[in-house]
Design a protein around this motif. Structure first.
Motif, PDB file in Angstrom:
ATOM      1  N   SER A 437      -4.655   5.464  -3.438  1.00  0.00           N
ATOM      2  CA  SER A 437      -5.221   4.007  -3.215  1.00  0.00           C
ATOM      3  C   SER A 437      -5.544   3.222  -4.388  1.00  0.00           C
ATOM      4  N   LEU A 438      -6.070   3.806  -5.178  1.00  0.00           N
ATOM      5  CA  LEU A 438      -6.279   3.128  -6.600  1.00  0.00           C
ATOM      6  C   LEU A 438      -5.057   2.747  -7.232  1.00  0.00           C
ATOM      7  N   ALA A 439      -3.998   3.336  -7.210  1.00  0.00           N
ATOM      8  CA  ALA A 439      -2.764   3.230  -7.778  1.00  0.00           C
ATOM      9  C   ALA A 439      -2.104   1.888  -6.966  1.00  0.00           C
ATOM     10  N   LEU A 440      -2.275   1.911  -5.680  1.00  0.00           N
ATOM     11  CA  LEU A 440      -1.708   0.880  -4.865  1.00  0.00           C
ATOM     12  C   LEU A 440      -2.526  -0.383  -4.969  1.00  0.00           C
ATOM     13  N   PHE A 441      -3.727  -0.321  -5.083  1.00  0.00           N
ATOM     14  CA  PHE A 441      -4.526  -1.677  -5.538  1.00  0.00           C
ATOM     15  C   PHE A 441      -4.132  -2.271  -6.673  1.00  0.00           C
ATOM     16  N   LEU A 444      -0.867  -3.789  -6.683  1.00  0.00           N
ATOM     17  CA  LEU A 444      -0.842  -5.116  -5.885  1.00  0.00           C
ATOM     18  C   LEU A 444      -1.470  -6.199  -6.781  1.00  0.00           C
ATOM     19  N   GLU A 445      -2.649  -5.739  -7.522  1.00  0.00           N
ATOM     20  CA  GLU A 445      -3.086  -6.834  -8.513  1.00  0.00           C
ATOM     21  C   GLU A 445      -2.304  -7.323  -9.425  1.00  0.00           C
ATOM     22  N   GLU A 446      -1.414  -6.310 -10.115  1.00  0.00           N
ATOM     23  CA  GLU A 446      -0.447  -6.771 -11.127  1.00  0.00           C
ATOM     24  C   GLU A 446       0.692  -7.788 -10.579  1.00  0.00           C
ATOM     25  N   ASN A 447       0.957  -7.384  -9.365  1.00  0.00           N
ATOM     26  CA  ASN A 447       2.073  -8.256  -8.689  1.00  0.00           C
ATOM     27  C   ASN A 447       1.451  -9.533  -7.916  1.00  0.00           C
ATOM     28  N   GLY A 448       0.267  -9.910  -8.166  1.00  0.00           N
ATOM     29  CA  GLY A 448      -0.481 -10.857  -7.440  1.00  0.00           C
ATOM     30  C   GLY A 448      -0.690 -10.839  -5.855  1.00  0.00           C
ATOM     31  N   GLY A 449      -0.491  -9.663  -5.700  1.00  0.00           N
ATOM     32  CA  GLY A 449      -0.628  -9.371  -4.011  1.00  0.00           C
ATOM     33  C   GLY A 449      -2.018  -9.595  -3.593  1.00  0.00           C
TER      34      GLY A 449
END
Length: 450
Positions: A437-441, A444-449
């Motif tokens: 979950s941490l890796a996914l968030f 998403l942050e890095e991709n501006g999601g």
């Protein structure tokens, strides 16, 4: 798949299981709910050794040494060089500048010794003119030397130069080595423990001399371990557990572990043949300095060092011989077996009616061998307070062959190796889910999601 991971027994074939040990799928105290199968070996994997906090090495009958990342399960390196099975492996730590560098020493049936760099995969040193294969290795950091045991005892410096050697006259050779105080070592040879002393001369050369032979076991020694700085323990093929003083090498306690059978079971054994010696053989010993955990045949036996009494036991812990054990804490432990399982246990108060325990199991506690008894009379089970049982809390089923040993990396997981040529990395499912979950968030942050 989840049923297979968490304890469903179908994957283990037609071996009949004891109903007492059928834990089922609900295992709230078992945090190993995910597994990752690690492939790379093509024969029995017998050894695991921890290199650092995130790497381990595996070795076995294919002559390969594989280095793994236990966080990802990635195979980092494949170390090739031995032509026959590996018989022993250990780590060697040397200072390199301001840091410490860990290397691997391996011994093989091809009568060679090798030094490996687990960072590069290079074979740094090789010794190939041995008279026989080496069965065990021991590193003495304070003397900056290491020892190899087999048909002879050899002392080497960290540059792989032979400093001294001493032949032995045992048919089996040296099967185990441990370090003792005052530059002494203990070597298990057949039924005896031989004490050697290393002495440094004025010109910095080393010599090794035999100073004592302990002949108190009645059968050959299967396990030899350090307990504390002042104690060590040994276990034999006929169930003898001896606690020794590490300074003067006297016996401090002697326990003979006997599993007595009922008359009906004894008659059945007579019809089917003689009882197997492995049913009472001590296959493995481990300790945390307070307790000694002994693998006795297919059972487990917990011995309190301070009180010199049995504190917990399970006569039938697995469906076949237990090969490796570990104390997780004062109340939790783990074992693996020829039956292919890895099991987690918790010491609990013995319920009534209790699992039958024979007088032979508890009644032969003395301060010497049975024929040299100098301690108190044999004790009855009623006189031993607070005997506890081992309750099964987790059953890890994944291997299709005998599980040889395991290494615990704490929250990163548990690594097991087996005769099925596989390693399995057992992981805490909740922790892995949180990390995903941490890796996914983060992604998403890095991709501006977000």
């Amino acid at each position: 798949m989840l049923r297979w991971i968490l304890g469903g027994r179908e994957a283990q074939g037609a071996v009949e299981k004891s109903p007492v040990l059928c834990i089922g799928e609900e295992q709230p105290k078992n945090w190993f709910t995910e597994l990752q199968v690690l492939k790379g070996h093509f024969d029995i994997v017998r050894f695991l050794v921890q290199i650092d906090d995130f790497r381990c090495a595996s070795a076995g009958d294919d002559g390969l040494v594989l280095v793994w990342n236990v966080e990802t399960g990635e195979k980092l390196l494949e170390l090739r060089g031995h032509s026959q099975q590996i018989t022993s492996i250990t780590t060697l730590t040397c200072p390199t500048g301001d840091t410490l560098h860990t290397s691997l020493i391996t011994a093989s049936s091809d009568r060679t010794l090798s030094l490996w760099d687990p960072d590069t995969g290079n074979r740094v040193q090789t010794i190939s003119d041995l008279q026989s294969s080496v069965k065990c290795l021991l590193v003495l950091d304070h003397l900056r030397v290491w020892l190899s045991g087999g048909d002879e005892l050899c002392v080497w410096n960290k540059a792989f130069h032979l400093l001294c050697q001493r032949p032995n006259h045992s048919d089996t050779g040296i099967t185990a080595l441990i370090e003792l105080p005052k530059n002494c070592i203990a070597a298990a040879m057949d039924k005896e423990i031989v004490i050697y002393r290393l002495t440094a001369s004025a010109d910095s050369s080393l010599s090794v001399a035999e100073i004592r032979c302990l002949s108190d076991h009645q059968d050959y020694i299967r396990a030899l371990i350090n307990v504390t700085d002042g104690l060590f323990a040994s276990g034999s093929h006929v169930g003898e557990l001896i606690l020794w003083d590490a300074v003067d090498w006297n016996i401090l306690a002697y326990e003979h572990i006997l599993w007595e059978e009922s008359q009906a079971e004894t008659q059945a054994e007579i019809r089917l043949g003689a009882p197997k010696p492995s049913e009472m053989s001590i296959q493995h010993l481990t300790t945390n300095g307070k307790l000694i955990l002994a693998a006795v045949g297919s059972g487990l036996y917990v011995y309190n060092i301070l009180s010199k009494t049995v504190v917990a036991y399970r006569k039938i812990a697995h469906d076949s011989n237990v090969l490796h054990t570990m104390l997780l804490s004062d109340g939790d432990l783990m074992s693996c077996s020829e039956d292919g399982s890895v099991r987690m246990w918790e010491m609990q108060d013995l319920p009534l009616p209790a699992e039958p325990a024979s007088p032979g199991f508890f009644g032969m506690w003395t301060f010497g061998r049975p024929n040299k008894q100098t301690g108190p009379p044999s004790k009855k089970i009623m006189e031993l307070p607070s005997i506890r049982t081992l309750e099964l809390t987790g059953d890890l089923i994944g291997h299709s062959g005998a599980v040889q040993m395991f290494v615990n990396f704490g929250e990163k997981g548990l690594v097991t190796c087996s005769t099925d040529h596989l390693l399995i990395l057992w992981k805490n499912g909740e922790r892995q889910s949180h990390l995903r979950s941490l890796a996914l968030f983060k992604k998403l942050e890095e991709n501006g999601g977000l």
